[in-house]
Write an enzyme that holds these catalytic residues in place. Structure first.
Site, mmCIF file in Angstrom:
data_model
loop_
_atom_site.group_PDB
_atom_site.id
_atom_site.type_symbol
_atom_site.label_atom_id
_atom_site.label_comp_id
_atom_site.label_asym_id
_atom_site.label_seq_id
_atom_site.Cartn_x
_atom_site.Cartn_y
_atom_site.Cartn_z
ATOM 1 C CG HIS A 265 -63.027 88.887 -25.929
ATOM 2 N ND1 HIS A 265 -64.225 89.326 -26.458
ATOM 3 C CD2 HIS A 265 -63.028 87.544 -26.088
ATOM 4 C CE1 HIS A 265 -64.924 88.299 -26.897
ATOM 5 N NE2 HIS A 265 -64.219 87.208 -26.692
ATOM 6 C CE LYS A 267 -62.034 87.445 -30.898
ATOM 7 N NZ LYS A 267 -62.208 87.893 -29.493
ATOM 8 C CG HIS A 495 -67.234 84.477 -32.628
ATOM 9 N ND1 HIS A 495 -66.138 85.318 -32.635
ATOM 10 C CD2 HIS A 495 -67.185 83.826 -31.443
ATOM 11 C CE1 HIS A 495 -65.447 85.167 -31.512
ATOM 12 N NE2 HIS A 495 -66.058 84.281 -30.769
ATOM 13 C CE LYS A 497 -68.292 88.272 -29.481
ATOM 14 N NZ LYS A 497 -67.469 87.345 -30.267
#
Length: 610
Positions: A265, A267, A495, A497
């Site tokens: 996950h 990025k 999107h 966090k």
């Protein structure tokens, strides 16, 4: 078997019923588009069932009608107490936390007649019934969108000068006022030759649209070597390989995911230039939708120079960013990453003023527990955060786009080990009184999604499933609405966090974290063996801003995200409104796999995920 709960009545099959609670994160579907077999109805990249549902609804929108539309869907049930009854909750049993093959079976259970003959979203918005939310433009064609959202017309150097000590940015959003994009970045800006003369790059991510990604590089860089670090397996891996095959300069590195239901996950971009190295840690998948009308976060490093030959010293910063980044890359144990580790070793990262917080899959004991996940955050907050008076009155804020299984009550993880981490502040902070610290969780409501720029399809990137939600209704009492007037992004669904510790009046921050990690045990880790072992399923990466690294006792919260105040004591730009607003009695968290048919979105459409 028929079941009933706070969200209405629905039917689940025996195979669904036997599924254990699974950790959350968007899992790739193993169902990939086949040539000539409805491929247009499927994204060309591997993604979750929630994303696929959003893609289908964009291609075949279901127009809202006061008379006819609801009859095409199984009748919605009234919710029990305090629900958004006017939105028509009725349920399917699919759940983004189920294995992909199970997702595919159950996602088809809500049958609806598609309006194949209606105009596509690009043809313009249908008239809306009543005043159901702000107007929004439909998605422009891809070429026009890329012009609108790339910052080719702005002076990027104004944004990157050292007057901005945090180097924290938002992505550009199509369809909002230009003043709210003036200080934001599109991926084309990040890859621009203004940032450096690119030699090679590495892209770490969860979801890749390879042809789209290559087009984001300037023409002169499109044949430079690109390494894609991914977590796909089996059919999804084969699909990614096929996508990359036409590009001789693109190579792949598969991240090992040895613990079930984990994902890659993280990025991150590693950009090697003739002039030096840049590290970019962000929250967006490498697909057009994530850079179009969503709120995403980016931390952009300064340009790291190559260390002079014979230089003494490590080239590391007081935050140990260089060593921590190398440790993170070494955890992959992947030969394609060895050259990148060597490149980082050869560069001077000493000016970095953020801390790296990563998660890597594994079971960790002893001092190793402090290397990853929420124990890594706990250690940094204990050793480097500044204690404040009346610490217990400083609340905790978590903001995320997906939610895993938290257990039957708050004591199982959220308000025990995880809250203990978030509530740590300095060496003297004990656990006494930590349970009384206010906790505010920000997650979009159905109304947030319905009135967003994208409309209901925005919910495809908010994959909270009904099967998980029904088991943890207690969690929703902590939920607050998404509101971002400060950055002009109230209608751009998050999107991003973030996790932070504001003062009681929300004017100061003790710390701020932007990360890929959602609210899940898979991302942050959960204790096992009576607390002796931390188990993490997924790869995640984020950066922590601590005032002490900037010579401050606390950050002042910036009142308007894009206002111009700068300098060594510049206020911190929080991308959403503080204090957050608690859900009202009729608000419900967005759940992707149930229909919303009684009120139209900003495009005049309903949501039926099948």
């Amino acid at each position: 078997m028929s079941q009933e709960g706070d969200y209405g009545r629905w039917t689940i099959s025996s195979s669904d019923e036997s599924e254990e609670e699974k950790p959350e994160l968007n899992k790739p579907s193993t169902s990939l588009p086949q040539a000539g077999q409805g491929a247009a109805a499927e994204p060309r990249y591997t993604c979750s069932e929630a994303r696929k549902a959003a893609h289908r609804r964009k291609i075949s929108p279901l127009k809202f009608s006061n008379t006819g539309a609801v009859s095409e869907v199984s009748p919605p049930k009234r919710q029990k107490g305090g629900s958004q009854e006017e939105l028509g909750w009725c349920l399917s049993s699919s759940d983004d936390e189920l294995p992909p093959e199970t997702q595919q079976k159950v996602a088809k259970k809500v049958a609806v007649k598609d309006e194949r003959g209606v105009s596509s979203p690009t043809d313009g918005a249908a008239p809306r019934a009543g005043n159901h939310g702000p107007p929004a433009r439909h998605a422009p064609t891809e070429g026009k969108d890329e012009y609108e959202t790339s910052g080719e017309g702005q002076d990027i150097w104004d944004m990157l000068d050292k007057g901005n000590p945090f180097q924290f940015y938002l992505t550009r959003v199509s369809g909002i006022k230009p003043k709210y994009n003036a200080g934001a970045l599109h991926i084309k800006d990040i890859l621009s030759p203004l940032f450096g003369t690119l030699v090679s790059s590495a892209q770490f991510n969860y979801c890749f649209d390879v042809p789209w990604l290559i087009r984001q590089y300037p023409p002169e860089f499109r044949k430079k070597p690109v390494l894609l670090v991914h977590g796909d397996k089996r059919e999804a891996k084969a699909h990614l390989q096929a996508e990359a095959k036409p590009y001789e300069n693109v190579s792949l590195c598969q991240a090992k995911l040895d613990i079930a239901f984990g994902t890659h996950h993280t990025k991150m971009m590693l950009l090697l230039y003739e002039e030096g190295l840049r590290v970019v840690i962000h929250t967006a998948n490498l697909i057009r939708e994530d850079w179009h009308q969503k709120t995403q976060g980016i931390w952009l490093s300064t340009l790291y120079p190559r260390m002079a030959h014979g230089t003494h010293g490590s080239g590391d910063s007081p935050t140990h960013f260089k060593a921590d980044l190398i440790n993170y890359l070494e955890a992959y144990n992947a030969p394609p990453l060895k050259p990148w580790i060597d490149i980082i070793q050869d560069h001077d990262l000493s000016e970095t003023n953020v801390y790296l917080i990563g998660s890597t899959p594994g079971r960790f004991q002893g001092s190793q527990k402090d290397n990853w996940g929420h124990f890594r955050l706990r250690k940094l907050l204990r050793e480097h955060a500044s204690p404040v008076p009346a610490t217990g009155s400083w609340p905790l804020v978590g903001q995320f786009s997906s939610i895993g299984s938290m257990g039957p009550d708050e004591s199982k993880w959220l308000c025990s080990e995880f809250k203990e981490t978030l509530g740590t502040l300095g060496k003297e902070s004990g656990t006494l009184g930590r349970s009384a610290i206010p906790l505010h969780l920000i997650y979009p409501s159905v109304e947030n999604v319905r009135t967003s720029l994208e409309g209901y399809p925005a919910g495809g990137s908010l994959p909270y499933g009904i099967q998980t939600a029904e088991k943890q209704n207690w969690l929703h009492s902590y939920f607050h609405k998404w509101s971002a007037e400060t950055s002009g992004r109230s209608n751009a669904m998050p999107h991003i966090k973030t996790y932070l510790r504001p003062s009681p009046d929300f004017s100061e921050l003790a710390w701020f974290l932007v990360t890929s990690a959602n609210l899940s045990k898979a991302a942050w880790g959960a204790l096992e063996k009576n607390g002796a072992q931390l188990m993490i399923r997924s790869y995640e990466l984020g950066v922590l801003f601590l005032p002490s690294a900037f010579g401050l006792d606390s950050f002042t919260v910036k009142q308007k995200f894009f206002s111009g105040s700068r300098g060594p004591a510049a206020p911190f730009p929080v991308p959403y409104d503080l204090p957050p607003e608690l859900y009202g009695s009729k608000d419900r968290p967005w759940i992707w796999n149930i229909p919303y048919v009684k009120a139209p979105d900003t495009h005049g459409n309903m949501w039926v995920p099948s």
